[in-house]
Motif scaffolding. Structure first.
Motif, mmCIF file in Angstrom:
data_model
loop_
_atom_site.group_PDB
_atom_site.id
_atom_site.type_symbol
_atom_site.label_atom_id
_atom_site.label_comp_id
_atom_site.label_asym_id
_atom_site.label_seq_id
_atom_site.Cartn_x
_atom_site.Cartn_y
_atom_site.Cartn_z
ATOM 1 N N GLU A 146 45.259 32.460 13.475
ATOM 2 C CA GLU A 146 43.886 32.208 13.007
ATOM 3 C C GLU A 146 42.895 33.110 13.725
ATOM 4 N N HIS A 147 43.056 33.244 15.035
ATOM 5 C CA HIS A 147 42.136 34.073 15.805
ATOM 6 C C HIS A 147 42.376 35.564 15.562
ATOM 7 N N LYS A 148 43.605 35.951 15.271
ATOM 8 C CA LYS A 148 43.870 37.349 14.902
ATOM 9 C C LYS A 148 43.141 37.703 13.610
ATOM 10 N N MET A 149 43.140 36.768 12.675
ATOM 11 C CA MET A 149 42.455 37.009 11.395
ATOM 12 C C MET A 149 40.949 37.113 11.604
ATOM 13 N N ILE A 150 40.397 36.244 12.445
ATOM 14 C CA ILE A 150 38.964 36.307 12.755
ATOM 15 C C ILE A 150 38.638 37.618 13.456
ATOM 16 N N TYR A 151 39.475 38.003 14.398
ATOM 17 C CA TYR A 151 39.305 39.235 15.161
ATOM 18 C C TYR A 151 39.277 40.446 14.227
ATOM 19 N N ARG A 152 40.238 40.501 13.319
ATOM 20 C CA ARG A 152 40.296 41.603 12.357
ATOM 21 C C ARG A 152 39.084 41.569 11.419
ATOM 22 N N GLY A 153 38.705 40.376 11.001
ATOM 23 C CA GLY A 153 37.537 40.227 10.129
ATOM 24 C C GLY A 153 36.256 40.689 10.801
ATOM 25 N N MET A 154 36.122 40.401 12.099
ATOM 26 C CA MET A 154 34.950 40.874 12.846
ATOM 27 C C MET A 154 34.893 42.396 12.832
ATOM 28 N N LYS A 155 36.040 43.015 13.049
ATOM 29 C CA LYS A 155 36.082 44.477 13.059
ATOM 30 C C LYS A 155 35.645 45.019 11.701
ATOM 31 N N ASN A 156 36.203 44.490 10.636
ATOM 32 C CA ASN A 156 35.861 44.978 9.294
ATOM 33 C C ASN A 156 34.391 44.755 8.980
ATOM 34 N N GLN A 157 33.860 43.608 9.391
ATOM 35 C CA GLN A 157 32.448 43.327 9.152
ATOM 36 C C GLN A 157 31.564 44.309 9.909
ATOM 37 N N LEU A 158 31.908 44.584 11.164
ATOM 38 C CA LEU A 158 31.109 45.520 11.957
ATOM 39 C C LEU A 158 31.188 46.943 11.420
ATOM 40 N N LEU A 159 32.350 47.336 10.936
ATOM 41 C CA LEU A 159 32.492 48.686 10.378
ATOM 42 C C LEU A 159 31.630 48.871 9.134
ATOM 43 N N SER A 160 31.317 47.797 8.444
ATOM 44 C CA SER A 160 30.525 47.901 7.218
ATOM 45 C C SER A 160 29.019 47.992 7.495
ATOM 46 N N LEU A 161 28.601 47.749 8.725
ATOM 47 C CA LEU A 161 27.177 47.791 9.069
ATOM 48 C C LEU A 161 26.692 49.222 9.245
ATOM 49 N N ASP A 162 25.470 49.488 8.815
ATOM 50 C CA ASP A 162 24.877 50.805 9.007
ATOM 51 C C ASP A 162 24.462 51.023 10.463
ATOM 52 N N THR A 163 23.927 49.989 11.088
ATOM 53 C CA THR A 163 23.551 50.067 12.505
ATOM 54 C C THR A 163 24.180 48.887 13.242
#
Length: 171
Positions: free
Chosen positions: A117-134
């Motif tokens: 569960e935490h691996k999925m959250i961890y990966r999701g955080m990375k993907n969400q941050l990569l999508s941000l412009d700043t």
């Protein structure tokens, strides 16, 4: 009294260290307690939720002062503190919520030891941050260290709180 909620041991290590230094009893959040005047809760922060905090409040009342130290990959920057307080406000009953009694300490993250569960959250955080412009400084730090063991556990930072709580005990 010190209560901890810990998934991967950083919060528990801080609680045990501070309990030793303060000569205070240290307990897991899963225990039920009799009335105590002051509670210091040290909890791991995962996906903006403090480990065991809801369980603790459902099972325990009768204390006057409540202090919270969250343990995360990295503490919030001064700019991020207000948004972190807002997230925590919904987890603490109104009568115990006081931003002046909420603190942050860095913990340890070993991605290889995360539960699924935490691996999925961890990966999701990375993907969400990569999508941000700043991104904020802490977000850049997260991305720069993604997949690596990050060990911010630091007893010297906990010593500040030890001295703070020693002064409270003297009052």
């Amino acid at each position: 009294m010190i209560v901890y909620g810990s998934e991967y041991e950083s919060a528990q290590r801080y609680a045990e260290y501070m309990g030793y230094r303060l000569a205070e009893a240290v307990h897991s959040y899963k225990e039920r307690f009799k009335s105590y005047e002051r509670i210091l809760y040290i909890g791991s922060l995962y996906n903006n939720t403090v480990t065991g905090l809801d369980w603790f409040f459902r099972r325990n009342q009768g204390f006057r002062d409540f202090y919270l130290i969250t343990v995360g990959i990295f503490p919030p920057t001064p700019e991020e503190r207000e948004s972190r307080f807002a997230l925590l406000q919904g987890q603490i009953p109104e009568e115990h919520y006081d931003p002046g009694k909420i603190f942050f300490l860095p913990g340890k993250l070993n991605p290889g030891k995360l539960k699924l569960e935490h691996k999925m959250i961890y990966r999701g955080m990375k993907n969400q941050l990569l999508s941000l412009d700043t991104r904020r400084q802490s977000q850049e730090y997260f991305l720069a260290h993604y997949g690596q063991i990050v060990d911010g556990y630091d007893e010297s930072q906990a010593d500040f709180f030890v001295e703070f709580f020693k002064k409270l005990k003297e009052q």
